[in-house]
Design a protein around this motif. Sequence first.
Motif, PDB file in Angstrom:
ATOM      1  N   MET A 129       0.854  -1.185   0.000  1.00  0.00           N
ATOM      2  CA  MET A 129       0.000   0.000   0.000  1.00  0.00           C
ATOM      3  C   MET A 129       0.894   1.241   0.000  1.00  0.00           C
ATOM      4  SD  MET A 129      -3.029   1.127   2.686  1.00  0.00           S
ATOM      5  CE  MET A 129      -1.896   1.290   4.080  1.00  0.00           C
ATOM      6  N   LEU A 130       1.165   1.734  -1.186  1.00  0.00           N
ATOM      7  CA  LEU A 130       2.066   2.870  -1.352  1.00  0.00           C
ATOM      8  C   LEU A 130       1.626   3.698  -2.551  1.00  0.00           C
ATOM      9  CD1 LEU A 130       5.482   0.978  -1.039  1.00  0.00           C
ATOM     10  CD2 LEU A 130       4.561   2.585   0.667  1.00  0.00           C
ATOM     11  N   PRO A 131       1.913   5.001  -2.529  1.00  0.00           N
ATOM     12  CA  PRO A 131       1.805   5.756  -3.781  1.00  0.00           C
ATOM     13  C   PRO A 131       2.869   5.248  -4.735  1.00  0.00           C
ATOM     14  CG  PRO A 131       2.904   7.058  -2.099  1.00  0.00           C
ATOM     15  CD  PRO A 131       2.420   5.819  -1.417  1.00  0.00           C
ATOM     16  N   ASN A 132       2.764   5.594  -6.008  1.00  0.00           N
ATOM     17  CA  ASN A 132       3.706   5.073  -6.993  1.00  0.00           C
ATOM     18  C   ASN A 132       5.153   5.310  -6.583  1.00  0.00           C
ATOM     19  OD1 ASN A 132       1.627   4.198  -8.573  1.00  0.00           O
ATOM     20  ND2 ASN A 132       2.263   5.285 -10.417  1.00  0.00           N
ATOM     21  N   PRO A 167      -3.739   3.391  -1.669  1.00  0.00           N
ATOM     22  CA  PRO A 167      -3.529   4.115  -0.411  1.00  0.00           C
ATOM     23  C   PRO A 167      -4.601   5.153  -0.105  1.00  0.00           C
ATOM     24  CG  PRO A 167      -1.920   4.804  -2.062  1.00  0.00           C
ATOM     25  CD  PRO A 167      -2.650   3.636  -2.636  1.00  0.00           C
ATOM     26  N   ALA A 168      -5.467   5.465  -1.075  1.00  0.00           N
ATOM     27  CA  ALA A 168      -6.546   6.418  -0.824  1.00  0.00           C
ATOM     28  C   ALA A 168      -7.747   5.769  -0.132  1.00  0.00           C
ATOM     29  CB  ALA A 168      -7.004   7.049  -2.142  1.00  0.00           C
ATOM     30  N   LEU A 169      -7.729   4.442   0.025  1.00  0.00           N
ATOM     31  CA  LEU A 169      -8.840   3.768   0.678  1.00  0.00           C
ATOM     32  C   LEU A 169      -8.893   4.132   2.163  1.00  0.00           C
ATOM     33  CD1 LEU A 169      -8.607   0.132  -0.794  1.00  0.00           C
ATOM     34  CD2 LEU A 169     -10.082   2.013  -1.546  1.00  0.00           C
ATOM     35  N   THR A 170     -10.083   4.047   2.723  1.00  0.00           N
ATOM     36  CA  THR A 170     -10.235   4.258   4.165  1.00  0.00           C
ATOM     37  C   THR A 170      -9.667   3.051   4.912  1.00  0.00           C
ATOM     38  OG1 THR A 170     -12.391   3.176   4.284  1.00  0.00           O
ATOM     39  CG2 THR A 170     -12.374   5.539   3.745  1.00  0.00           C
ATOM     40  N   TYR A 173     -10.733  -4.540   4.905  1.00  0.00           N
ATOM     41  CA  TYR A 173     -11.514  -5.522   4.152  1.00  0.00           C
ATOM     42  C   TYR A 173     -10.637  -6.240   3.130  1.00  0.00           C
ATOM     43  CZ  TYR A 173     -14.435  -7.353   0.417  1.00  0.00           C
ATOM     44  OH  TYR A 173     -14.975  -8.167  -0.546  1.00  0.00           O
ATOM     45  N   GLN A 174      -9.830  -5.491   2.366  1.00  0.00           N
ATOM     46  CA  GLN A 174      -8.999  -6.133   1.349  1.00  0.00           C
ATOM     47  C   GLN A 174      -7.952  -7.044   1.971  1.00  0.00           C
ATOM     48  OE1 GLN A 174      -7.542  -3.623  -1.829  1.00  0.00           O
ATOM     49  NE2 GLN A 174      -5.923  -5.056  -2.386  1.00  0.00           N
ATOM     50  N   LEU A 175      -7.351  -6.613   3.064  1.00  0.00           N
ATOM     51  CA  LEU A 175      -6.354  -7.459   3.725  1.00  0.00           C
ATOM     52  C   LEU A 175      -6.983  -8.764   4.204  1.00  0.00           C
ATOM     53  CD1 LEU A 175      -4.424  -4.792   5.844  1.00  0.00           C
ATOM     54  CD2 LEU A 175      -3.727  -5.816   3.665  1.00  0.00           C
ATOM     55  N   GLU A 176      -8.174  -8.670   4.800  1.00  0.00           N
ATOM     56  CA  GLU A 176      -8.838  -9.872   5.299  1.00  0.00           C
ATOM     57  C   GLU A 176      -9.315 -10.755   4.158  1.00  0.00           C
ATOM     58  OE1 GLU A 176     -12.619 -11.160   8.153  1.00  0.00           O
ATOM     59  OE2 GLU A 176     -12.143  -9.046   7.817  1.00  0.00           O
ATOM     60  N   ASP A 216       3.884   2.570   4.399  1.00  0.00           N
ATOM     61  CA  ASP A 216       4.503   3.579   5.248  1.00  0.00           C
ATOM     62  C   ASP A 216       3.994   3.390   6.678  1.00  0.00           C
ATOM     63  OD1 ASP A 216       1.916   4.563   5.210  1.00  0.00           O
ATOM     64  OD2 ASP A 216       2.367   6.182   3.810  1.00  0.00           O
ATOM     65  N   GLU A 217       4.163   4.416   7.509  1.00  0.00           N
ATOM     66  CA  GLU A 217       3.807   4.259   8.922  1.00  0.00           C
ATOM     67  C   GLU A 217       2.334   3.937   9.139  1.00  0.00           C
ATOM     68  OE1 GLU A 217       3.632   8.601   7.779  1.00  0.00           O
ATOM     69  OE2 GLU A 217       5.075   6.961   7.558  1.00  0.00           O
ATOM     70  N   ARG A 218       1.482   4.296   8.179  1.00  0.00           N
ATOM     71  CA  ARG A 218       0.063   3.980   8.319  1.00  0.00           C
ATOM     72  C   ARG A 218      -0.179   2.479   8.411  1.00  0.00           C
ATOM     73  NH1 ARG A 218      -4.558   4.468   3.682  1.00  0.00           N
ATOM     74  NH2 ARG A 218      -6.358   3.947   4.988  1.00  0.00           N
ATOM     75  N   GLY A 219       0.672   1.690   7.792  1.00  0.00           N
ATOM     76  CA  GLY A 219       0.484   0.249   7.781  1.00  0.00           C
ATOM     77  C   GLY A 219       0.554  -0.395   9.149  1.00  0.00           C
ATOM     78  N   ALA A 220       1.214   0.246  10.105  1.00  0.00           N
ATOM     79  CA  ALA A 220       1.392  -0.355  11.421  1.00  0.00           C
ATOM     80  C   ALA A 220       0.060  -0.576  12.140  1.00  0.00           C
ATOM     81  CB  ALA A 220       2.314   0.510  12.276  1.00  0.00           C
ATOM     82  N   ARG A 221      -0.931   0.263  11.869  1.00  0.00           N
ATOM     83  CA  ARG A 221      -2.189   0.177  12.612  1.00  0.00           C
ATOM     84  C   ARG A 221      -3.000  -1.064  12.256  1.00  0.00           C
ATOM     85  NH1 ARG A 221      -5.168   5.369   9.924  1.00  0.00           N
ATOM     86  NH2 ARG A 221      -3.080   6.181  10.327  1.00  0.00           N
ATOM     87  N   PHE A 222      -2.681  -1.720  11.129  1.00  0.00           N
ATOM     88  CA  PHE A 222      -3.477  -2.870  10.722  1.00  0.00           C
ATOM     89  C   PHE A 222      -3.002  -4.172  11.368  1.00  0.00           C
ATOM     90  CE2 PHE A 222      -3.961   0.271   7.352  1.00  0.00           C
ATOM     91  CZ  PHE A 222      -5.345   0.347   7.302  1.00  0.00           C
ATOM     92  N   GLY A 223      -1.806  -4.150  11.958  1.00  0.00           N
ATOM     93  CA  GLY A 223      -1.312  -5.354  12.616  1.00  0.00           C
ATOM     94  C   GLY A 223      -2.185  -5.789  13.777  1.00  0.00           C
TER      95      GLY A 223
END
Length: 473
Positions: A46-49, A72-75, A81-84, A94-101
């Motif tokens: 999940m990154l911008p180009n 990355p524009a998804l809520t 939902y996509q990860l599950e 980026d750092e936003r990814g940490a919250r999904f763990g």
Amino acid sequence: MSDPESACLVDGERRLDNADLEAAVAATAAHLSRLGVGVGDVVAVMLPNRAEIVTTMFAAWRLGAALTPVNPALTDAEVGYQLEDSGARVLVADERGARFGATSGVAHLPVEDVWMPPSDVTTPKHHKSSPDDFAFIVYTSGTTGRPKGCVLDHANVSAMVMSIVAHLELSEDDRSLLVLPLFHCNGLIVGVLSALAAGGSVVVAPRFDAPTFWELVERERPTYFSAVPTMYALIEAATTRAVDTSSLRFVVCGAAPMPADLIARFEQRFGVTLVEGYGLSECSVAATINPLHGSRKVGTVGTALPGVEVEIESVDGRRVGPGERGEVVIKGDIVMRGYLGRPEETAKVLKDGWLHTGDIGVLDEDGYLRLVDRVKDMIIRGGENIYPKEIEDVLYEHPAVLEAAVTGQPDDVLGEVPVAHVALRPGTSTTPEELRQHCLASLARYKVPRSVVLHDSLPKNSVGKLLKTALRD
């Protein structure tokens, strides 16, 4: 590439040659392996180009895993939902990814770490992918419900890449300028994999910016790029100086039908061949493209690519001949395995090996496909079928129109009537009534929009497609 030490992947100031790319892929694979990724797993990114999306893709494949690219524009809810749904094991972000763990159990691999080899992991074994191994799980836009994961295996991807390389005559001398997002098939396959498979190179544009677009072209000297109609309209409207397009062999347009007038204006103004194509994620990105040489029929999306069959089917399931309208159906090794975990929905679109697209089209006697509209977009006014694209094409002929979309509006008497939504070109002006009169000069009265609504801009999805659902709402 003719020179193995020249850059095969460019991202701003970062320029990777073959050895650099191999080292980056190996380091990323080591990180993924340390986090438990192996054969049959799914890696999300999940990154911008940026170049790390490309190296993560190759690293996942090296381990026998599939890649699911996330917009990355998804809520947070949409990302979750996509990860599950995909069963992703690791998320590169980026750092936003940490919250999904904590919420989804997906390990987070920070993007700044992926090219730094971990000291505590040996180089993982290189898995030799088989044709039926999953390569991508690409999610549809979800305009008709929850997004669905299109499963593309390595056989699909290889067939698509070989077909594009052959049709567009790509070679080691070609350089792709990537302006489309890498969370969709077009960017990944047309923009990256096809160029690299031909021995060429790729320049990653972090984001599309119409006012500075030609500066990037003049600096990096690409031989082609792929974009969507909205991008071409914005580029043409934003260009106020003479530009150097001499490096470009051709440019490609896809994702939505491009107005014939815009194609002609772009080609004439910038002196570059524009070939329009057609496809969808369910067929790995493209089924038809107009040829580079010979007859390019404006108003069509070209002929079937090598190894692909395209036919037209009537509502009662018959194949129809040239000139007859019906649903576009596609067959070939490019057609997806199916929707992940959705056998019933897969069965609705895959029948006897044919992909049913939901698009209405016509084949001419030479095999050129003309798209009429989406089945779901057709307007039925008092029993008369109205195809919005026909009205939109007329609106685009008006010199003030930059963007146009026609939708159906409920009517107590007629059932539905057409309504036009229009955004104007900068520095121009017109009125809704003038646009209605413009339509009346070319269309039967029942096709003329009941009303015209002017907007500053029209809503679009992540790849620049106009969102008619938002306009209807």
